[in-house]
Design an enzyme around this catalytic site. Structure first.
Site, mmCIF file in Angstrom:
data_model
loop_
_atom_site.group_PDB
_atom_site.id
_atom_site.type_symbol
_atom_site.label_atom_id
_atom_site.label_comp_id
_atom_site.label_asym_id
_atom_site.label_seq_id
_atom_site.Cartn_x
_atom_site.Cartn_y
_atom_site.Cartn_z
ATOM 1 N N GLU A 195 -14.189 10.385 12.743
ATOM 2 C CA GLU A 195 -15.133 11.495 12.776
ATOM 3 C C GLU A 195 -15.859 11.558 14.123
ATOM 4 O OE1 GLU A 195 -17.852 12.354 9.655
ATOM 5 O OE2 GLU A 195 -16.505 11.642 8.072
ATOM 6 N N SER A 261 -0.425 -1.416 5.137
ATOM 7 C CA SER A 261 0.503 -2.101 4.232
ATOM 8 C C SER A 261 1.779 -1.300 4.090
ATOM 9 C CB SER A 261 -0.101 -2.280 2.825
ATOM 10 O OG SER A 261 -1.385 -2.814 2.861
#
Length: 824
Positions: A195, A261
């Site tokens: 952001e 992952s």
């Protein structure tokens, strides 16, 4: 002269003897903290005898009469092997590192105190269900039983690090375990950084946001608002940034290093042996010891085995006899920054949709070793805690007279994630595990599941409910006083992305974009992968049926889709051009490098020179593009390769080739010009470091895995003892992921990867395998400190059996716990 010589000999001998005695004493006291795995202990808090059977790899298989006794023993086993690591995790989330490390960790402590994750964990304890409360209590009793045993038997303070840092070891509490689960959310937190970075680029104009932070390919997203229009007083030149990191030992990391992952599963119909398959390898910073710890628990619901995190009584990725589960960071957007306007007449108040309101405040004192304690005034708006501008480069996008607050699901004071995770661990089917995930709040993860009949996947975690009229759609800081920008609760769990029993029989995640729904049901605009998913999709689709071996091969795959995609573009006008240059000239060196790359298949193999040439070339090329337009400070936010950005530039998407023209020069440079100069500069740098013979260069020499001790690893002497270094294959965008440092003297060092790998085969469950990146013990004098590291590097595994007899047959030690006799 002879007399002088005799005295010199005596003094040297005395010094050597003193040194030997000193080292012997250090070894003796350090070795006292090595646990005896064949000991028997009589301990309060148990209802019946318990056995901890240690296999040759030091994996504890725990057998007890009740679940609470088993969790008690898990707490004791964790404390035996990883007490220092557990205390460090707890101190980090509590914001109490400076008590032992001094002022260098004060910035981290300040941030953690302001977020108050630990306070949210304490408040969440009563929210747990009875079974979880009992498990947390029993686990804490087990940890504390070992702490008491260490104190009573003078067992070297429990870990050698405690001799170097005079820290009191407080007893463990249930809140500590919940807090560590929340700390894992911090390691996955990427939205704050993205952001702020998106807002900074927006302030600079030039359309750079669309090039550098493009939307992940898929159906369109509406354009961003102009941040300067939202906040006219915001700094216009945000090139300057805070040069320091978030603070020493901070759990918050750059997005490239955040938790990631791979996880994938195949239903029985897609399995060669007729049983479901599941593979999982969570990625995190490589440390010594690893974040992960292997364990097997024999519960009333059945045996479970897999990866735990010391301090948490859960198998977070593993299997039972009927169900396998794996986790991956979901990259769900569960964080929003809010710009809070201060009352010019009273800065203790801020603007709300209904007028001015006072901040909720509380004072805390941070103790600092060898320095004066620091008093902090913590502030909260209705949106969340107020963050200091010294973190996350917030000062570069915060207008004068305003502060920044954070809304984040992990700050929930009624967090039932622990209860949900325990229920998943005990579930007997995919459907039951999906239903159990309803109470999971944070960290948001993608749960991949396989049982004996089917496979599935679901996003766990509280997804915020946003208004469709949100000014920035959560992509940049938004005005906190506008009601439409504020969170309006959470989306129903039924709306979380999920799939069960898919028609194709295979589910996959690599932290990629998983769903394409319009805002505000979008889940996220920023995802953790755009490259690995293409490789895994191809590998899963190449076979009609899969096996344990094909799942392992995919887990260890080192082919880079980014390299395969970028090299044809960046070298399009360089391949095989011009007459052969004379030997010894820079032109000939470049031609030889291009010849090697032209024949290369993108395999980031540690023994090859091509991955090193490619990585150095792309780093130099991207850096030249960014430093020219953005300046060195802002360009430093993009130290890792940005494949989507480079592809846009090289394809000239929407005029992105303008990045190749050097602003400070009169001629107009093309991307081919910059590519050629970048390659020459990269080759010169590599030649100086690795020698003139290009064929002798090895990617593994540069891509060395750094499993460093988080505290002592930077000390030259102790680092030699504590750190583990290995030549490795893979790279930033391979399935066998090894994220590079990106900057500094070793920019290609492997610092983030699969700390745990597991492959579960329900056709033959006891043929399932797992491994962690170091060893089970956190003690450097233990033979189990690094005994699994070589297996991990070579892509080998150890068996994952739930057969008690096999565990006992391979036992290297059996710890027997019995209930203590009540005092008269």
């Amino acid at each position: 002269m002879y007399r002088l010589f005799r005295w010199i000999v005596r003094l040297v001998s005395f010094a050597l003897a003193a040194l030997g005695i000193g080292l012997g004493g250090l070894w003796y006291f350090a070795a006292r903290s090595l646990p005896d795995y064949n000991a028997s202990y009589s301990l309060p808090g148990l209802s019946a005898p318990v056995e901890i059977v240690r296999t040759t790899e030091n994996v504890p298989h725990i057998f007890g009469a009740t679940d609470t006794d088993v969790f008690f023993a898990l707490g004791l086993a964790h404390a035996q092997d990883r007490l220092w690591q557990m205390m460090m995790l707890r101190r980090t989330v509590q914001g109490r590192l400076s008590e032992i490390f001094g002022a260098r960790t004060l910035k981290t402590d300040e941030l953690m105190r302001r977020l108050d994750l630990y306070g949210a964990a304490v408040a969440s304890v009563p929210a747990q269900d009875p079974a979880t409360t009992a498990a947390l209590d029993a686990y804490a009793r087990g940890v504390n039983a070992w702490i008491e045993t260490v104190n009573q038997d003078a067992l070297g303070r429990g870990a050698p690090e405690f001799f170097l840092f005079d820290a009191q070891i407080a007893y463990w509490t249930p809140a500590d375990s919940i807090a560590i689960l929340k700390l894992m959310a911090a390691q996955s937190a990427t939205q704050i950084d993205t952001e702020v970075l998106r807002a900074r680029l927006s302030l600079l104009g030039q359309g750079w946001v669309e090039d550098l932070m493009p939307d992940v390919p898929g159906a369109g997203v509406m354009a961003l608002p102009d941040y300067a229009a939202l906040f006219p007083s915001a700094p216009r030149d945000s090139r300057g940034a805070n040069a320091d990191a978030e603070g020493a030992l901070s759990p918050f990391v750059e997005p490239a290093f955040a938790a990631a992952s791979n996880a994938y599963a195949a239903a029985p119909a897609r399995s060669a042996a007729g049983g479901a398959l599941l593979a999982n390898d969570p990625h995190s910073p490589l440390t010594a010891p690893s974040l992960w710890y292997l364990a097997r628990l024999e519960l009333a619901s059945g045996g479970v085995i897999g990866a735990t995190i010391p301090g948490v009584p859960l198998i977070l990725s593993g299997r039972s006899a009927k169900l396998g589960w794996g986790i991956a960071a979901s990259y769900a957007d569960d964080e929003d920054l809010f710009v809070e306007e201060l009352d010019p007449q009273n800065p203790e108040r801020y603007r709300t949709p209904t007028g001015w309101a006072e901040f909720r405040t509380r004072k805390v004192i941070v103790a600092v070793k060898d320095a004066t304690p620091v008093t902090l005034t913590l502030r909260w708006s209705e949106n969340g805690p107020v963050l200091p501008t010294g973190h996350f480069d917030l000062a570069t996008v915060t207008p004068p007279g305003h502060v920044m607050s954070l809304a984040w699901s992990a700050l929930s004071p009624a967090d039932t994630s622990m209860s949900a995770a325990l229920a998943i661990m005990k579930a007997q089917s995919v459907d039951a595990a999906v239903n159990a995930g309803a109470g999971f709040i944070a960290p948001s993860v993608t749960l991949t599941l396989a049982d004996q009949k089917t496979v599935g996947m679901v996003t766990l975690g509280a997804l915020p409910k946003r208004d469709a009229a949100h000014a920035t759609r959560g992509r940049m800081p938004a005005p906190g006083w506008i009601a439409a920008n504020r969170w309006q609760g959470r989306l129903p769990y039924a709306e979380n992305p999920r799939v069960e029993n898919p028609e194709g029989g295979i589910v996959i995640t690599t932290n990629n974009k998983m769903i394409d729904r319009p805002f505000p049901a979008h889940v996220s605009y920023d995802w953790g992968d755009t490259e690995r998913v293409t490789r895994l999709t191809r590998l899963m689709g190449e076979r009609e049926v899969h096996s344990r071996e094909s799942f392992i091969a995919a887990q260890l795959d080192t082919v880079s889709p980014a390299a395969r995609g970028l090299l044809p573009l960046v070298g399009a006008d360089l391949w095989f051009t011009g007459a052969p240059a004379p030997e010894g000239t820079p032109e000939r060196f470049r031609q030889r490098a291009l010849e090697l790359l032209a024949a290369w298949d993108g395999d980031m193999n540690e023994h090859l020179p091509e991955p090193l040439i490619y990585a150095a070339w792309m780093r130099e090329f991207q850096n030249r593009l960014l430093r020219d337009e953005l300046g060195p400070e802002l360009a430093a936010k993009f130290i890792h390769l940005q494949p989507l950005f480079l592809e846009r530039v090289l394809r000239n998407t929407n005029g992105a080739a303008r990045w190749c023209d050097v602003l400070q020069s009169a001629p107009q440079e093309s991307c081919t010009d910059i590519a050629r100069v970048s390659l020459d500069a990269a080759l010169l740098s590599l030649k100086e470091k690795y020698g003139p013979k290009i064929e002798s260069w090895r990617w593994g020499d540069a891509h060395e895995a750094h499993h460093d001790h988080t505290v002592l690893g930077h000390n030259r002497l102790l680092g030699w003892i504590m750190n583990i270094r290995q030549s490795t294959s893979g790279g930033d965008f391979t399935l066998n992921r090894g994220v590079t440092e990106g900057d500094g003297p070793e920019p290609f060092a492997n610092v983030n990867g699969a700390g745990y790998r597991g492959v579960y085969d329900f056709a033959d469950p006891d043929s399932s395998v797992f491994v962690i990146s170091t060893g089970q013990s956190g003690h450097p004098l233990s033979g189990h400190y690094d005994d699994l590291a070589d297996l991990w590097r070579r892509g080998e595994y150890v068996p994952m059996s739930l057969d008690p007899e096999l565990a006992r047959a391979a036992a290297s030690g059996i710890t027997r716990l019995t209930p203590a006799e009540p005092e008269p």
